[in-house]
Enzyme design. Structure first.
Site: not given
Length: 266
Positions: A133, A146, A205
């Protein structure tokens, strides 16, 4: 030195355990070269091949594909969460040793851990979509660290230290990821700014990481807990780092300059 030898070096007391047990022959679990190859291909595509292929191309409209992907992630994460919810009462915040025996409970936990690990490799597609994209600004160090870190450590833990203290991760993290992919699903068709709960998702989170920090610390300093101290220290370093990353992200994106100034004065 192979990963098995590394784990024995970290904690010789684990030499009597049957590493891998019934998930040893599952797809991706036979040899460290398998996840290593996936991660290597990920890096090659994200940082070399992908950008070259997209250099002179228009960004792909992947909304339909991403809709399917996000719905799949929501469903799969909820399935693993429900599976984990059935066994989480057998875990202790003070000490949960690896689930290495052949009891029905330990076999179930290892399988849940394996399914959770597969989800971490499925998460790598997030970055692939960014490349296709043409969204390079979203491929941050935090994002890559992560995703790759979770895939690698979850694989190694499922292989050599299944379940135990890390059982809390695949219990809470699957629920958080179901919420996260729910947000991605909504934002892929609407303006992300219009989704008011994005800020609170980041807060969840952060709380999740703080819980991991606390739980792993308790396990580490519990002298009677038979979970590899070396592996716990490794996890703690990673969870502390992710706590910092999420907190810095929250401060940068959701706290106004005035709020930051007020915090410094207090």
């Amino acid at each position: 030195m192979g990963l098995k030898n590394v784990t024995l070096f970290l904690d010789p007391a684990l030499s009597s355990l049957n590493y891998g047990d019934d998930i040893h022959d599952y797809p991706l679990m036979q040899h460290p070269a398998q996840p290593a190859a996936i991660v290597a291909l990920y890096f090659v595509f994200v940082f070399s091949l992908g950008p070259k292929l997209m250099k002179n191309r228009q960004a792909f409209d992947l909304r339909k594909i991403m809709t399917i992907y996000n719905i799949t992630q929501i469903l799969f994460n909820l399935v693993v969460f429900v599976m984990a919810a059935k066994v989480i009462q057998n875990f202790s915040l003070y000490c949960s040793p690896p689930n290495n025996s052949n009891t029905p409970l330990d076999i179930s936990v290892r399988k849940i851990h394996y399914y959770y690990g597969v989800l971490k490799f499925l998460d790598l597609l997030d970055t692939i979509f960014f490349v296709l994209r043409k969204k390079p600004q979203q491929i941050t160090y935090m994002h890559v660290h992560h995703h790759v870190g979770m895939a690698a450590t979850t694989w190694a833990t499922a292989k050599y230290f299944p379940g135990g203290a890390t059982g809390f991760i695949f219990f809470y993290n699957t629920l958080v990821h179901a919420l996260m992919y729910g947000y991605y699903l909504m934002s892929s068709w609407n303006s992300a700014k219009a989704i008011w709960w994005k800020k609170y998702l980041t807060q969840i989170q952060i709380v999740q990481q703080l819980f991991y920090d606390t739980m792993f610390t308790i396990h580490l300093f519990n002298a009677n807990c038979n979970y590899s101290k070396g592996w716990l220290m490794f996890y703690l370093c990673n969870t502390f780092l992710m706590t910092y990353f999420f907190s810095a992200f929250y401060k940068k994106n959701y706290m106004s300059k005035k709020q930051v100034s007020d915090r410094k004065i207090e």
